[in-house]
Design an enzyme around this catalytic site. Structure first.
Site, PDB file in Angstrom:
ATOM      1  N   ASP A  98       0.844  -1.206   0.000  1.00 41.09           N
ATOM      2  CA  ASP A  98       0.000   0.000   0.000  1.00 41.09           C
ATOM      3  C   ASP A  98       0.879   1.256   0.000  1.00 41.09           C
ATOM      4  O   ASP A  98       1.809   1.362   0.799  1.00 41.09           O
ATOM      5  CB  ASP A  98      -0.888  -0.030   1.254  1.00 41.09           C
ATOM      6  CG  ASP A  98      -2.059   0.942   1.189  1.00 41.09           C
ATOM      7  OD1 ASP A  98      -1.898   2.042   0.627  1.00 41.09           O
ATOM      8  OD2 ASP A  98      -3.131   0.605   1.723  1.00 41.09           O
ATOM      9  N   HIS A 100      -0.486   4.502   0.087  1.00 41.72           N
ATOM     10  CA  HIS A 100      -1.189   5.688   0.608  1.00 41.72           C
ATOM     11  C   HIS A 100      -0.568   6.155   1.919  1.00 41.72           C
ATOM     12  O   HIS A 100      -0.485   5.384   2.874  1.00 41.72           O
ATOM     13  CB  HIS A 100      -2.669   5.353   0.831  1.00 41.72           C
ATOM     14  CG  HIS A 100      -3.382   4.997  -0.443  1.00 41.72           C
ATOM     15  ND1 HIS A 100      -3.418   3.711  -0.913  1.00 41.72           N
ATOM     16  CD2 HIS A 100      -4.046   5.762  -1.337  1.00 41.72           C
ATOM     17  CE1 HIS A 100      -4.096   3.693  -2.052  1.00 41.72           C
ATOM     18  NE2 HIS A 100      -4.498   4.920  -2.340  1.00 41.72           N
ATOM     19  N   SER A 151      -5.275  -4.264   2.185  1.00 42.71           N
ATOM     20  CA  SER A 151      -4.409  -3.852   3.297  1.00 42.71           C
ATOM     21  C   SER A 151      -4.986  -4.282   4.643  1.00 42.71           C
ATOM     22  O   SER A 151      -4.246  -4.509   5.601  1.00 42.71           O
ATOM     23  CB  SER A 151      -4.205  -2.346   3.287  1.00 42.71           C
ATOM     24  OG  SER A 151      -3.570  -1.973   2.103  1.00 42.71           O
TER      25      SER A 151
HETATM   26 CO1  B1M Z   1      -5.752   5.389  -4.121  1.00 45.39          CO
HETATM   27  N1  B1M Z   1      -7.333   4.352  -3.610  1.00 45.39           N
HETATM   28  N2  B1M Z   1      -5.078   4.030  -5.166  1.00 45.39           N
HETATM   29  N3  B1M Z   1      -4.362   6.683  -4.462  1.00 45.39           N
HETATM   30  N4  B1M Z   1      -6.800   6.753  -3.171  1.00 45.39           N
HETATM   31  C1  B1M Z   1      -8.259   4.863  -2.617  1.00 45.39           C
HETATM   32  C2  B1M Z   1      -7.910   4.356  -1.224  1.00 45.39           C
HETATM   33  C3  B1M Z   1      -9.644   4.297  -3.138  1.00 45.39           C
HETATM   34  C4  B1M Z   1     -10.702   4.095  -2.057  1.00 45.39           C
HETATM   35  C5  B1M Z   1     -10.142   5.216  -4.246  1.00 45.39           C
HETATM   36  C6  B1M Z   1     -11.406   4.724  -4.934  1.00 45.39           C
HETATM   37  O1  B1M Z   1     -11.349   3.905  -5.796  1.00 45.39           O
HETATM   38  N5  B1M Z   1     -12.537   5.225  -4.564  1.00 45.39           N
HETATM   39  C7  B1M Z   1      -9.179   2.953  -3.813  1.00 45.39           C
HETATM   40  C8  B1M Z   1      -9.171   1.721  -2.900  1.00 45.39           C
HETATM   41  C9  B1M Z   1     -10.162   0.688  -3.333  1.00 45.39           C
HETATM   42  C10 B1M Z   1     -10.125  -0.529  -2.503  1.00 45.39           C
HETATM   43  O2  B1M Z   1      -9.141  -1.099  -2.131  1.00 45.39           O
HETATM   44  N6  B1M Z   1     -11.326  -0.953  -2.206  1.00 45.39           N
HETATM   45  C11 B1M Z   1      -7.804   3.306  -4.310  1.00 45.39           C
HETATM   46  C12 B1M Z   1      -7.102   2.622  -5.323  1.00 45.39           C
HETATM   47  C13 B1M Z   1      -7.878   1.541  -6.042  1.00 45.39           C
HETATM   48  C14 B1M Z   1      -5.776   2.924  -5.680  1.00 45.39           C
HETATM   49  C15 B1M Z   1      -4.879   2.204  -6.717  1.00 45.39           C
HETATM   50  C16 B1M Z   1      -4.973   0.667  -6.730  1.00 45.39           C
HETATM   51  C17 B1M Z   1      -5.211   2.798  -8.090  1.00 45.39           C
HETATM   52  C18 B1M Z   1      -4.478   2.216  -9.264  1.00 45.39           C
HETATM   53  O3  B1M Z   1      -3.275   2.230  -9.314  1.00 45.39           O
HETATM   54  N7  B1M Z   1      -5.248   1.704 -10.173  1.00 45.39           N
HETATM   55  C19 B1M Z   1      -3.475   2.681  -6.303  1.00 45.39           C
HETATM   56  C20 B1M Z   1      -2.919   1.775  -5.187  1.00 45.39           C
HETATM   57  C21 B1M Z   1      -1.456   1.674  -5.183  1.00 45.39           C
HETATM   58  C22 B1M Z   1      -0.999   0.890  -3.959  1.00 45.39           C
HETATM   59  O4  B1M Z   1      -1.231   1.299  -2.832  1.00 45.39           O
HETATM   60  N8  B1M Z   1      -0.367  -0.240  -4.204  1.00 45.39           N
HETATM   61  C23 B1M Z   1      -3.803   4.017  -5.708  1.00 45.39           C
HETATM   62  C24 B1M Z   1      -2.927   5.102  -5.719  1.00 45.39           C
HETATM   63  C25 B1M Z   1      -3.222   6.347  -5.207  1.00 45.39           C
HETATM   64  C26 B1M Z   1      -2.339   7.581  -5.375  1.00 45.39           C
HETATM   65  C27 B1M Z   1      -0.838   7.249  -5.361  1.00 45.39           C
HETATM   66  C28 B1M Z   1      -2.678   8.220  -6.729  1.00 45.39           C
HETATM   67  C29 B1M Z   1      -2.847   8.508  -4.221  1.00 45.39           C
HETATM   68  C30 B1M Z   1      -2.055   8.343  -2.898  1.00 45.39           C
HETATM   69  C31 B1M Z   1      -0.972   9.346  -2.710  1.00 45.39           C
HETATM   70  C32 B1M Z   1      -0.375   9.268  -1.332  1.00 45.39           C
HETATM   71  O5  B1M Z   1      -0.957   8.842  -0.371  1.00 45.39           O
HETATM   72  N9  B1M Z   1       0.849   9.691  -1.253  1.00 45.39           N
HETATM   73  C33 B1M Z   1      -4.254   7.936  -3.978  1.00 45.39           C
HETATM   74  C34 B1M Z   1      -5.275   8.640  -3.270  1.00 45.39           C
HETATM   75  C35 B1M Z   1      -4.971  10.070  -2.900  1.00 45.39           C
HETATM   76  C36 B1M Z   1      -6.508   8.029  -2.912  1.00 45.39           C
HETATM   77  C37 B1M Z   1      -7.759   8.672  -2.248  1.00 45.39           C
HETATM   78  C38 B1M Z   1      -8.481   9.447  -3.336  1.00 45.39           C
HETATM   79  C39 B1M Z   1      -7.523   9.581  -1.053  1.00 45.39           C
HETATM   80  C40 B1M Z   1      -6.722   8.983   0.106  1.00 45.39           C
HETATM   81  C41 B1M Z   1      -6.283  10.068   1.084  1.00 45.39           C
HETATM   82  O6  B1M Z   1      -5.155  10.523   1.053  1.00 45.39           O
HETATM   83  N10 B1M Z   1      -7.209  10.548   1.909  1.00 45.39           N
HETATM   84  C42 B1M Z   1      -8.546   7.379  -1.774  1.00 45.39           C
HETATM   85  C43 B1M Z   1     -10.039   7.579  -1.715  1.00 45.39           C
HETATM   86  C44 B1M Z   1     -10.522   7.882  -0.309  1.00 45.39           C
HETATM   87  O7  B1M Z   1      -9.936   7.515   0.667  1.00 45.39           O
HETATM   88  N11 B1M Z   1     -11.673   8.495  -0.248  1.00 45.39           N
HETATM   89  C45 B1M Z   1      -7.953   6.322  -2.627  1.00 45.39           C
HETATM   90  C46 B1M Z   1      -6.941  11.621   2.874  1.00 45.39           C
HETATM   91  C47 B1M Z   1      -6.328  11.046   4.171  1.00 45.39           C
HETATM   92  C48 B1M Z   1      -6.073  12.150   5.189  1.00 45.39           C
HETATM   93  O8  B1M Z   1      -7.251  10.139   4.681  1.00 45.39           O
HETATM   94  O9  B1M Z   1      -5.629   8.185   4.543  1.00 45.39           O
HETATM   95  O10 B1M Z   1      -8.090   7.801   5.045  1.00 45.39           O
HETATM   96  P1  B1M Z   1      -6.897   8.647   5.167  1.00 45.39           P
HETATM   97  O11 B1M Z   1      -6.535   8.862   6.694  1.00 45.39           O
HETATM   98  C49 B1M Z   1      -7.515   9.186   7.635  1.00 45.39           C
HETATM   99  C50 B1M Z   1      -8.081   7.989   8.398  1.00 45.39           C
HETATM  100  O12 B1M Z   1      -8.225   6.851   7.578  1.00 45.39           O
HETATM  101  C51 B1M Z   1      -7.156   7.835   9.562  1.00 45.39           C
HETATM  102  O13 B1M Z   1      -6.733   9.162   9.851  1.00 45.39           O
HETATM  103  C52 B1M Z   1      -6.844  10.004   8.702  1.00 45.39           C
HETATM  104  C53 B1M Z   1      -7.701  11.209   9.017  1.00 45.39           C
HETATM  105  O14 B1M Z   1      -7.399  11.853  10.184  1.00 45.39           O
HETATM  106  N12 B1M Z   1      -5.971   6.995   9.470  1.00 45.39           N
HETATM  107  C54 B1M Z   1      -5.345   6.552  10.603  1.00 45.39           C
HETATM  108  C55 B1M Z   1      -5.284   6.536   8.398  1.00 45.39           C
HETATM  109  N13 B1M Z   1      -4.258   5.806   8.805  1.00 45.39           N
HETATM  110  C56 B1M Z   1      -4.254   5.805  10.152  1.00 45.39           C
HETATM  111  C57 B1M Z   1      -3.402   5.186  11.078  1.00 45.39           C
HETATM  112  C58 B1M Z   1      -3.663   5.350  12.432  1.00 45.39           C
HETATM  113  C59 B1M Z   1      -4.738   6.118  12.849  1.00 45.39           C
HETATM  114  C60 B1M Z   1      -5.600   6.726  11.950  1.00 45.39           C
HETATM  115  O15 B1M Z   1      -2.902   4.810  13.388  1.00 45.39           O
HETATM  116  C61 B1M Z   1      -1.746   4.089  13.049  1.00 45.39           C
END
Ligand code: B1M
Length: 213
Positions: A98, A100, A151
């Protein structure tokens, strides 16, 4: 557009033109975390929705991620910091497979602003690397982040490996694809120590504080 709508749009469009001026303006109205959790996260949710509907390509989502990272960096110096002695040492990692890291890095900022020493191992971290880092650092807890559905399963494998290596410090897990229920029924039973689910970064701080007390 209102300020809030413009802020969400920078993320949706992956643009930084005017971003810092608007963030500066937002700081006179909101706390940094309110800006992140409010309009910026709203923009990111929309990016996720558009990506899901094939209306955005990966390159565009990367631009959005860049805008989000730039915003968080800009806001970081304005975040509240507590001047305490070190409360504990926590290893953070995005699990194997992963990439992200925006959420994990936000967790790092909030924990380190609140008295924790953070060892951030980055992305795609295999269990072996976590085990090695734990042995070297003797951390008080391990935090795992992951956004992909696979993940969540990788977290199960990771705690199994930690357990096999004799590690039993508290593990905190978070990320979009994870739920409290999955944590309790699937990850927790595979580990000897406490496993806690954090729904967001602030919740992560609360849990860390509870663990260290
Ligand atoms: Co991707 N991605 N992505 N992505 N991406 C998602 C996760 C996805 C839901 C989008 C979608 O399709 N709707 C989807 C997952 C689908 C699934 O598995 N069911 C997806 C996909 C499919 C993919 C790829 C497979 C796409 C592809 O290549 N075809 C690929 C995966 C590559 C890989 O990982 N092997 C991919 C790639 C990418 C980018 C590189 C383009 C980019 C990431 C850049 C980066 O992180 N440096 C990206 C992004 C930006 C997203 C979305 C749009 C946004 C994620 C984000 O940064 N959110 C995402 C859609 C979504 O989540 N709505 C998506 C903002 C961030 C602040 O929130 O990380 O959730 P989040 O963290 C939150 C909480 O979750 C929590 O605290 C934070 C808030 O306070 N939290 C924790 C997180 N970790 C924590 C740990 C803790 C405590 C709290 O303690 C240890």
């Amino acid at each position: 557009l209102t300020l809030e709508e413009r802020l969400a749009n920078y993320i949706i469009e992956g643009s930084k033109e005017g971003l810092y001026e608007d963030l500066e303006q937002a700081l006179s109205k909101y706390k940094p975390l309110e800006i992140i959790n409010g309009p910026l996260m709203k923009g990111m949710e929309e990016v996720g929705r558009l990506f899901n509907n094939n209306e955005l390509i990966v390159a565009e989502v990367l631009q959005s991620a860049e805008a989000m990272k730039a915003s968080v960096s800009y806001l970081e110096p304005y975040m509240e910091k507590t001047e305490t002695s070190v409360k504990g040492k926590i290893i953070l990692a995005t699990v194997k497979g992963d990439v992200h890291d925006i959420g994990k890095n936000l967790v790092e900022i909030i924990l380190s602003n609140n008295g924790y020493q953070i060892i951030n191992l980055g992305i795609k971290v295999p269990p072996e690397q976590l085990i090695e880092a734990y042995k070297k650092e003797k951390a008080d807890a391990i935090g795992l982040s992951g956004l992909l559905v696979k993940s969540a399963q990788q977290m199960v494998v990771t705690v199994q490996d930690l357990k096999a290596a004799g590690i039993d410090v508290p593990v905190m897990v978070g990320g979009a694809a994870l739920t409290r229920k999955f944590t309790k029924t699937r990850i927790g039973p595979e580990y000897d120590g406490i496993v806690l689910y954090a729904k967001d970064a602030m919740n992560g701080l609360d849990l860390a504080n509870q663990l260290m007390n």
